[in-house]
Design a protein around this motif. Structure first.
Motif, PDB file in Angstrom:
ATOM      1  N   ARG A  71       0.560  -0.537   0.267  1.00  0.00           N
ATOM      2  CA  ARG A  71       0.179  -0.186   0.108  1.00  0.00           C
ATOM      3  C   ARG A  71       0.413   1.240  -0.043  1.00  0.00           C
ATOM      4  NH1 ARG A  71      -3.071  -1.691   5.046  1.00  0.00           N
ATOM      5  NH2 ARG A  71      -3.670  -3.556   4.066  1.00  0.00           N
ATOM      6  N   ARG A  72       2.182   1.161   0.552  1.00  0.00           N
ATOM      7  CA  ARG A  72       3.039   2.340   0.822  1.00  0.00           C
ATOM      8  C   ARG A  72       3.988   2.492  -0.305  1.00  0.00           C
ATOM      9  NH1 ARG A  72       4.614   0.906   6.875  1.00  0.00           N
ATOM     10  NH2 ARG A  72       2.593   1.826   7.996  1.00  0.00           N
ATOM     11  N   ARG A  73       3.819   1.363  -1.104  1.00  0.00           N
ATOM     12  CA  ARG A  73       5.257   1.580  -2.223  1.00  0.00           C
ATOM     13  C   ARG A  73       4.922   2.718  -3.317  1.00  0.00           C
ATOM     14  NH1 ARG A  73       6.681  -3.832  -5.266  1.00  0.00           N
ATOM     15  NH2 ARG A  73       6.018  -2.710  -7.072  1.00  0.00           N
ATOM     16  N   TRP A  74       5.312   3.607  -3.894  1.00  0.00           N
ATOM     17  CA  TRP A  74       5.472   4.210  -5.089  1.00  0.00           C
ATOM     18  C   TRP A  74       5.451   3.438  -5.939  1.00  0.00           C
ATOM     19  CZ3 TRP A  74       9.240   7.244  -7.876  1.00  0.00           C
ATOM     20  CH2 TRP A  74       8.166   8.415  -8.416  1.00  0.00           C
ATOM     21  N   ARG A  75       4.937   3.361  -6.927  1.00  0.00           N
ATOM     22  CA  ARG A  75       5.443   2.965  -8.096  1.00  0.00           C
ATOM     23  C   ARG A  75       5.165   4.298  -9.455  1.00  0.00           C
ATOM     24  NH1 ARG A  75       2.784  -1.975  -7.322  1.00  0.00           N
ATOM     25  NH2 ARG A  75       2.113  -2.779  -5.363  1.00  0.00           N
ATOM     26  N   GLY A  76       6.081   4.959  -9.240  1.00  0.00           N
ATOM     27  CA  GLY A  76       6.344   5.853 -10.363  1.00  0.00           C
ATOM     28  C   GLY A  76       7.564   5.865 -10.488  1.00  0.00           C
ATOM     29  N   GLU A  77       7.704   6.459 -11.561  1.00  0.00           N
ATOM     30  CA  GLU A  77       8.975   5.684 -12.198  1.00  0.00           C
ATOM     31  C   GLU A  77      10.876   6.488 -11.288  1.00  0.00           C
ATOM     32  OE1 GLU A  77       9.556   8.483 -15.814  1.00  0.00           O
ATOM     33  OE2 GLU A  77       7.462   7.506 -16.630  1.00  0.00           O
ATOM     34  N   GLN A  78      10.920   5.605 -11.655  1.00  0.00           N
ATOM     35  CA  GLN A  78      12.947   5.888 -10.611  1.00  0.00           C
ATOM     36  C   GLN A  78      13.693   6.355 -11.837  1.00  0.00           C
ATOM     37  OE1 GLN A  78      13.012   5.386  -7.821  1.00  0.00           O
ATOM     38  NE2 GLN A  78      11.024   4.566  -7.294  1.00  0.00           N
ATOM     39  N   PRO A  79      14.211   7.612 -11.449  1.00  0.00           N
ATOM     40  CA  PRO A  79      15.224   7.765 -12.365  1.00  0.00           C
ATOM     41  C   PRO A  79      16.678   7.969 -12.778  1.00  0.00           C
ATOM     42  CG  PRO A  79      14.450   9.627 -10.165  1.00  0.00           C
ATOM     43  CD  PRO A  79      13.960   8.408 -10.400  1.00  0.00           C
ATOM     44  N   THR A  80      17.009   8.115 -13.348  1.00  0.00           N
ATOM     45  CA  THR A  80      18.655   7.339 -13.917  1.00  0.00           C
ATOM     46  C   THR A  80      19.479   7.915 -14.637  1.00  0.00           C
ATOM     47  OG1 THR A  80      17.899   6.255 -15.571  1.00  0.00           O
ATOM     48  CG2 THR A  80      17.784   4.661 -13.062  1.00  0.00           C
ATOM     49  N   ALA A  81      20.452   8.094 -14.686  1.00  0.00           N
ATOM     50  CA  ALA A  81      21.941   8.700 -15.156  1.00  0.00           C
ATOM     51  C   ALA A  81      21.711   8.632 -16.928  1.00  0.00           C
ATOM     52  CB  ALA A  81      22.917   8.328 -14.344  1.00  0.00           C
ATOM     53  N   GLU A  82      21.408   7.410 -16.967  1.00  0.00           N
ATOM     54  CA  GLU A  82      20.915   7.125 -18.155  1.00  0.00           C
ATOM     55  C   GLU A  82      20.561   6.214 -18.682  1.00  0.00           C
ATOM     56  OE1 GLU A  82      24.875   4.381 -18.806  1.00  0.00           O
ATOM     57  OE2 GLU A  82      26.244   5.498 -17.293  1.00  0.00           O
ATOM     58  N   LEU A  83      20.184   6.257 -19.947  1.00  0.00           N
ATOM     59  CA  LEU A  83      19.229   5.751 -20.462  1.00  0.00           C
ATOM     60  C   LEU A  83      19.087   3.935 -20.643  1.00  0.00           C
ATOM     61  CD1 LEU A  83      17.280   8.057 -22.526  1.00  0.00           C
ATOM     62  CD2 LEU A  83      16.261   7.410 -20.542  1.00  0.00           C
ATOM     63  N   PRO A  84      18.025   3.320 -20.527  1.00  0.00           N
ATOM     64  CA  PRO A  84      18.718   1.815 -20.973  1.00  0.00           C
ATOM     65  C   PRO A  84      18.271   1.513 -22.033  1.00  0.00           C
ATOM     66  CG  PRO A  84      16.756   2.163 -19.947  1.00  0.00           C
ATOM     67  CD  PRO A  84      17.012   3.154 -19.930  1.00  0.00           C
ATOM     68  N   GLU A  85      19.227   0.359 -22.582  1.00  0.00           N
ATOM     69  CA  GLU A  85      19.687   0.168 -24.028  1.00  0.00           C
ATOM     70  C   GLU A  85      18.161  -0.578 -24.549  1.00  0.00           C
ATOM     71  OE1 GLU A  85      23.191  -0.992 -25.799  1.00  0.00           O
ATOM     72  OE2 GLU A  85      24.252   0.414 -24.393  1.00  0.00           O
ATOM     73  N   PRO A  86      17.587  -0.839 -25.441  1.00  0.00           N
ATOM     74  CA  PRO A  86      16.616  -1.209 -25.959  1.00  0.00           C
ATOM     75  C   PRO A  86      16.795  -3.367 -25.878  1.00  0.00           C
ATOM     76  CG  PRO A  86      17.455  -0.374 -27.657  1.00  0.00           C
ATOM     77  CD  PRO A  86      18.302   0.639 -26.647  1.00  0.00           C
ATOM     78  N   VAL A  87      16.108  -3.420 -25.172  1.00  0.00           N
ATOM     79  CA  VAL A  87      16.567  -5.104 -25.579  1.00  0.00           C
ATOM     80  C   VAL A  87      15.623  -5.672 -26.598  1.00  0.00           C
ATOM     81  CG1 VAL A  87      16.034  -7.004 -23.714  1.00  0.00           C
ATOM     82  CG2 VAL A  87      16.788  -5.134 -22.653  1.00  0.00           C
ATOM     83  N   GLY A  88      16.756  -6.715 -26.952  1.00  0.00           N
ATOM     84  CA  GLY A  88      16.184  -7.829 -28.833  1.00  0.00           C
ATOM     85  C   GLY A  88      16.026  -6.493 -29.899  1.00  0.00           C
ATOM     86  N   SER A  89      15.495  -6.879 -30.465  1.00  0.00           N
ATOM     87  CA  SER A  89      15.280  -6.730 -32.394  1.00  0.00           C
ATOM     88  C   SER A  89      14.704  -5.560 -32.224  1.00  0.00           C
ATOM     89  CB  SER A  89      15.427  -7.674 -33.000  1.00  0.00           C
ATOM     90  OG  SER A  89      13.753  -7.935 -32.901  1.00  0.00           O
ATOM     91  N   GLU A  90      14.682  -4.554 -32.796  1.00  0.00           N
ATOM     92  CA  GLU A  90      14.014  -3.250 -33.141  1.00  0.00           C
ATOM     93  C   GLU A  90      12.398  -3.680 -33.411  1.00  0.00           C
ATOM     94  OE1 GLU A  90      15.361  -0.947 -35.644  1.00  0.00           O
ATOM     95  OE2 GLU A  90      17.715  -1.242 -35.676  1.00  0.00           O
TER      96      GLU A  90
END
Length: 164
Positions: A71-90
């Motif tokens: 109930r207390r956990r925040w479910r928003g986005e977590q900011p990061t310094a770098e964007l993750p690379e896309p996984v898998g093919s396009e």
């Protein structure tokens, strides 16, 4: 045996099962360990009052603690310094492959197409397909074999595109 001895024995013997329960609730080993530890701390405070088998009591503490964390956990986005690379093919390659398969299915005779759609997209058994189509199981098998053979020979279906 003192209360601390019985508690230590309980923790040593029952922690693996309780940790598994915590993991099944959280789907994360780190959070599961934290959840179990928090629950055991709460159980220690009530240990002298527990008369019978303590596992159901501790399991209830575990589930209730998880519920309050959820109930207390925040479910928003977590900011990061770098964007993750896309996984898998396009992604557009999957759309192209799907389109190639649909076009190839469209070139099959209706009965063969129906058998493949019912078998691989609707996940029906051969007997169920035979019942739906009003034909024998042998007809279903032969139509599926012919359809798959035609798809294998279809030059518009590339291995990279259709099966990537």
């Amino acid at each position: 045996m003192t209360h601390s001895d019985t508690f230590a024995e309980f923790v040593a013997t029952r922690s693996p099962r309780l940790l598994r329960t915590a993991y099944l609730l959280t789907h994360d080993w780190g959070q599961a360990e934290d959840l179990l530890q928090t629950s055991l701390v709460k159980a220690w405070g009530a240990w002298r009052r527990i008369d019978a088998d303590p596992e159901p009591y501790v399991r209830r503490i575990l589930v209730n603690t998880y519920a309050t964390w959820w109930r207390r956990r925040w479910r928003g986005e977590q900011p990061t310094a770098e964007l993750p690379e896309p996984v898998g093919s396009e992604p557009h390659l999957h759309v192209d492959a799907r389109d190639e398969v649909w076009r190839a299915l469209g070139r099959l005779p209706r009965r063969q197409r129906a058998v493949l759609v019912l078998r691989y997209f609707e996940d029906l058994s051969e007997a169920q397909i035979a019942e739906v189509m009003g034909v024998s199981v042998g007809t279903v098998k032969s139509q599926a074999a012919k359809a798959l053979a035609r798809l294998r020979m279809d030059e518009s279906l590339t291995i990279e595109g259709a099966f990537a």
